[in-house]
Design a protein around this motif. Structure first.
Motif, mmCIF file in Angstrom:
data_model
loop_
_atom_site.group_PDB
_atom_site.id
_atom_site.type_symbol
_atom_site.label_atom_id
_atom_site.label_comp_id
_atom_site.label_asym_id
_atom_site.label_seq_id
_atom_site.Cartn_x
_atom_site.Cartn_y
_atom_site.Cartn_z
ATOM 1 N N TRP A 138 48.597 45.999 44.191
ATOM 2 C CA TRP A 138 48.531 46.415 42.857
ATOM 3 C C TRP A 138 47.405 47.551 42.048
ATOM 4 O O TRP A 138 47.545 48.611 41.693
ATOM 5 C CB TRP A 138 49.402 45.455 41.223
ATOM 6 N N SER A 139 46.432 46.747 42.371
ATOM 7 C CA SER A 139 45.200 47.123 40.991
ATOM 8 C C SER A 139 44.258 48.932 42.356
ATOM 9 O O SER A 139 44.043 49.702 41.327
ATOM 10 C CB SER A 139 44.455 46.423 41.286
ATOM 11 N N PHE A 140 45.615 48.969 43.265
ATOM 12 C CA PHE A 140 45.130 50.200 43.676
ATOM 13 C C PHE A 140 46.272 50.944 44.346
ATOM 14 O O PHE A 140 45.403 52.297 44.211
ATOM 15 C CB PHE A 140 44.324 49.439 45.927
ATOM 16 N N GLN A 141 46.702 51.064 43.615
ATOM 17 C CA GLN A 141 47.821 52.085 42.768
ATOM 18 C C GLN A 141 47.193 52.580 41.932
ATOM 19 O O GLN A 141 46.945 52.193 41.224
ATOM 20 C CB GLN A 141 48.872 51.241 42.735
ATOM 21 N N SER A 142 47.934 54.555 41.890
ATOM 22 C CA SER A 142 47.421 55.231 41.080
ATOM 23 C C SER A 142 48.069 54.948 39.583
ATOM 24 O O SER A 142 48.944 54.108 39.206
ATOM 25 C CB SER A 142 48.065 56.408 41.023
ATOM 26 N N PHE A 332 32.148 47.951 37.032
ATOM 27 C CA PHE A 332 32.661 48.815 37.216
ATOM 28 C C PHE A 332 34.214 48.742 38.526
ATOM 29 O O PHE A 332 35.201 49.365 37.652
ATOM 30 C CB PHE A 332 32.097 49.929 37.742
ATOM 31 N N LEU A 333 33.835 48.031 38.881
ATOM 32 C CA LEU A 333 35.460 47.991 39.470
ATOM 33 C C LEU A 333 36.160 46.485 39.883
ATOM 34 O O LEU A 333 36.634 46.959 40.289
ATOM 35 C CB LEU A 333 35.124 48.477 41.366
ATOM 36 N N GLY A 334 35.358 45.496 39.305
ATOM 37 C CA GLY A 334 36.281 44.629 39.382
ATOM 38 C C GLY A 334 36.295 43.935 40.484
ATOM 39 O O GLY A 334 38.071 42.776 40.644
ATOM 40 N N ASP A 348 41.062 40.606 50.526
ATOM 41 C CA ASP A 348 40.978 42.487 49.675
ATOM 42 C C ASP A 348 41.194 42.882 50.871
ATOM 43 O O ASP A 348 40.115 43.144 51.939
ATOM 44 C CB ASP A 348 40.391 42.438 48.802
ATOM 45 N N PRO A 349 41.286 44.583 51.027
ATOM 46 C CA PRO A 349 41.221 45.903 51.732
ATOM 47 C C PRO A 349 39.937 46.072 51.665
ATOM 48 O O PRO A 349 40.239 47.404 51.441
ATOM 49 C CB PRO A 349 42.328 46.549 51.265
ATOM 50 N N ILE A 350 39.056 45.226 52.072
ATOM 51 C CA ILE A 350 37.544 45.871 52.099
ATOM 52 C C ILE A 350 36.223 45.162 53.521
ATOM 53 O O ILE A 350 36.504 44.275 53.697
ATOM 54 C CB ILE A 350 36.474 45.152 51.120
ATOM 55 N N PRO A 351 37.311 46.037 54.351
ATOM 56 C CA PRO A 351 35.931 46.140 55.871
ATOM 57 C C PRO A 351 34.455 46.029 55.697
ATOM 58 O O PRO A 351 34.591 46.424 54.609
ATOM 59 C CB PRO A 351 36.424 46.975 56.338
ATOM 60 N N GLY A 480 41.415 41.725 42.972
ATOM 61 C CA GLY A 480 41.918 41.178 43.860
ATOM 62 C C GLY A 480 42.511 40.758 44.372
ATOM 63 O O GLY A 480 43.552 39.724 43.229
ATOM 64 N N PHE A 481 42.822 40.068 45.974
ATOM 65 C CA PHE A 481 44.367 39.073 46.091
ATOM 66 C C PHE A 481 44.227 37.903 45.321
ATOM 67 O O PHE A 481 44.831 37.072 45.204
ATOM 68 C CB PHE A 481 44.414 39.242 47.480
#
Length: 740
Positions: A138-142, A332-334, A348-351, A480-481
């Motif tokens: 949800w948090s990555f959606q516009s 800044f990004l949480g 989270d989608p962070i490689p 994140g998740f």
């Protein structure tokens, strides 16, 4: 025989046709299974058993298991191992065995020939699963600006905030609390915006003002007060792990770091747009309007701990990079980007490559041991404890396998987080005349891109948190998740859209939040018992949260009430008086803790020296943040040591005595008038008849006690000592310590 063969052939054809019709759909059924259970170990980078299940080619090749996905179900080794429960493997002794219905989907898909869309490559981060967030989290959606909902009771709607809150309450057959009294509201608003109590004159003026915009005028006055920045800067300093010293054994002062603290205060007071507020802190040395103040702002990068004697300086370099990455991305990004230093983020989608892309922003500015772990004063160009690059070029940073310096892998170019693909573009080269790489500037521009879905959400969530006591997303540093889902997702997006539409101005959002009837409701509800059983943590915001004063507001309030508060703004910090017990263990106590003058010690707490190895016990007792790591939300405890501190601490006794002296100067010796003034100063109200009688009795008893004291007080008379005792009682009351 011919008829029998025909019937068998027809039956087989019907069965095949039926099987193909009901075969599992790759995108709907199979891809989520592979993403959730398989490709973390079987992907293009990590091919356990030589098997790559992200592409059809890899899955057909089969790897070391010697079996292709195209093998028939009864001969397919991958499917057989899944059926037996061997795959997916157990995690920490807990079986990950697939449910029977999922196995059946795989059987159907394989039986149908394992159809796989052409050029389709599976990605572990593409979708959210039961155990991991994907790029569709949800948090990555516009951010979409929702339309405020209709409500059944529009009279409680002051602005759109109330519509979102009230609609949810009405859907639960609940009603908000009544509005708070004017006196409670003024005390709440004054503390929220300035961290100080309202004066008796301010309270009397507000109560006498019957105009419809009386409250709005109060908010405008408080938002324009210089105390606003002093209050709200503290929240930001917590967030960026600010302290005046380096920590570790020496814990030496960071030269001129106080200028960064003052920059934050002034930026908030001037209502600097959040876009510039962010950009200056990340890249104030790279902006076109670079000056001393913008360079001072980059002190955020260096505000963390620093060890000047690490066991392994080269290893410690990566520890410092981790600190910079963590402070920047959490503030800044949480997001918890630092979790990807040693491996792909587990949730989270962070490689892992994303971590090193961000670490590469600071790589050009790191110069080992010089000047407490940052650029020299000559490179910065000002008397600022800031950050800049050594040149406009830099050696590439390499991904470290398992985060170990001894295991460098591929070079990683600097960049942004890949979780937002639409904004993921390669960095451009700096201008030929530039002295820096412009990496941080491009990163700041990515953060502040209006299409970045995180930035505005994270900020308005923080503003809500400090006005309402809890945030809409109650894990403010983790969107994140593993973070908590927002209580009101549409309200969060509406506020975020409002921030962006208003040119990122923050005071406008402060006022919007505080004008709402949601903010102005009382903390007591007539249906408290029933509602608390249904929603004890007040996630529906059916009442105001009662809050304890934090450490700074408590100390500053005592100084303000006693008349001792010095309003000097800015400049180097002061050393408060520290008890000898608190200084035990320090060598050279006199030089390690040089107590400042009484006038300096009476300044606001924001200007107090924060020495990482020696925090003032009174402050830590009331949950002052430990400045080692970024703190998005302080602990709030109510423990016995707080009562003991208020009863026994020398600072509290000193302020009680100063308050008694102030009262005797302002009022005659008529005790009831003095008690009225005391109540107005401390509790912002007059005493009732019972309180007045009890207060008079207490002072009279204390007069008798102090008359019999073997040694008189150095400066206070018996009457003043008795009044000071009553002052001390009021400074220990819940009504003073809590905001309703």
């Amino acid at each position: 025989m011919a008829l029998k063969s025909y019937i068998l052939l027809l039956t087989f054809t019907i069965w095949v046709s039926h099987a193909r019709t009901d075969a599992a759909d790759f995108e709907k059924d199979i891809a989520p299974l592979f993403v959730q259970h398989c490709i973390e170990c079987h992907n293009g980078t990590e091919t356990a058993s030589g098997l790559n299940l992200t592409t059809r080619e890899g899955a057909v090749a089969g790897g070391e298991i010697g079996s292709s996905i195209t093998d028939p179900p009864d001969e397919n080794l991958m499917l057989l191992r899944i059926r037996s429960g061997e795959m997916p493997p157990a995690v920490k002794g807990k079986s990950q065995e697939l449910p029977r219905q999922d196995i059946q989907l795989l059987e159907e898909w394989i039986a149908a020939g394992a159809p796989w869309p052409e050029n389709r490559v599976l990605d572990i981060y593409e979708v959210t699963t039961a155990t991991r967030g994907g790029r569709n989290w949800w948090s990555f959606q516009s951010i979409q600006r929702p339309v405020p909902p209709d409500v059944a009771n529009p009279e409680r709607v002051e602005n759109s905030i109330d519509a979102f809150i009230l609609a949810r309450l009405e859907s639960e057959h609940m009603q908000p609390a009544p509005l708070a009294s004017k006196s409670m509201l003024l005390r709440r608003a004054t503390y929220d915006l300035t961290g100080l109590p309202p004066t008796p004159e301010e309270m009397a003026g507000f109560l006498a003002d019957r105009s419809p915009d009386a409250y709005e005028k109060v908010l405008d006055r408080l938002l324009n007060s210089p105390h606003f920045g002093e209050r709200w800067a503290r929240y930001w300093l917590d967030l960026v792990r600010f302290a005046d010293t380096c920590g570790y054994e020496r814990d030496q002062l960071k030269p001129n770091i106080w200028k960064y603290r003052d920059w934050v205060i002034n930026a908030l007071n001037s209502d600097m747009g959040y876009d510039q507020f962010v950009t200056d802190q990340i890249a104030g040395d790279e902006v076109t309007y670079r000056d001393e103040q913008s360079v001072i702002a980059t002190g955020m990068i260096r505000a963390g701990t620093w060890n000047d004697e690490p066991n392994d300086p080269q290893d410690y370099l990566y520890t410092r990079l981790e600190d910079m990455v963590h402070a920047t991305t959490s503030a800044f990004l949480g997001l918890t980007v630092k979790c990807a230093r040693c491996h792909n983020h587990k949730f989270d989608p962070i490689p892992q490559t994303d971590y090193y892309r961000v670490a590469g922003l600071f790589w050009p500015g790191y110069i080992g041991q010089a000047n407490l772990g940052g650029p020299s004063a000559e490179q910065i160009g000002h008397e600022a404890f800031g950050w800049t690059d050594r040149s406009n070029n830099a050696e590439p940073i390499h991904l470290l396998l398992k985060g170990e310096r001894s295991r460098p892998s591929v070079a990683v170019p600097p960049g942004v987080l890949s979780a937002i693909p639409s904004l993921d573009k390669p960095f451009s080269a700096p201008p030929a005349t530039s002295k820096t790489t412009h990496r941080r500037l491009q990163f700041a521009q990515w953060i502040m891109d209006p299409k970045n879905p995180l930035t505005a959400r994270v900020l308005v969530n923080r503003l809500w948190q400090h006005h309402f006591g809890e945030a809409l997303v109650r894990t403010p540093n983790n969107f994140g998740f593993k973070g908590v889902m927002p209580t009101h997702p549409q309200l969060l997006d509406w506020l975020a859209a409002e921030l962006i539409a208003g040119d990122w101005k923050m005071k406008r959002i402060h006022k919007l939040l505080m004008m709402s009837t949601t903010y102005r409701q009382a903390s007591v509800h007539p249906e408290y018992a029933r509602y608390a059983e249904k929603d004890f943590t007040n996630q529906l915001w059916w009442r105001a949260n009662r809050r304890r004063l934090d450490a700074e507001a408590l100390r500053d309030s005592m100084l303000a009430i006693s008349g001792q508060l010095q309003l000097q703004r800015g400049g180097p910090g002061f050393y408060p008086k520290m008890s000898s017990e608190a200084l035990e263990g320090l060598s050279r106590k006199e030089t390690a803790w040089p107590t400042s003058t009484l006038q300096q010690r009476s300044r606001r707490s924001i200007y107090m020296i924060t020495k990482r190895s020696r925090l003032l016990p009174l402050m830590t007792t009331f949950d002052f943040a430990t400045p080692t790591l970024p703190c998005g939300q302080r602990d709030v405890t109510i423990v016995a040591t707080q009562a003991l501190a208020l009863l026994n601490n020398h600072f509290v006794h000193t302020q009680s005595e100063a308050l008694a002296l102030r009262i005797t100067r302002l009022e005659s010796n008529e005790l009831p008038r003095q008690i009225h003034l005391l109540w107005n100063l401390v509790l912002a109200r007059a005493p009732d008849a019972v309180e007045l009688a009890q207060a008079v009795e207490h002072v009279q008893q204390q007069r008798s006690h102090f008359k019999e004291a073997p040694t008189p007080h150095e400066t206070l008379s018996v009457d003043q000592l008795a009044l000071a005792s009553l002052c001390h009682v009021l400074l220990n009351t819940n009504e003073f310590i809590f905001i309703d």
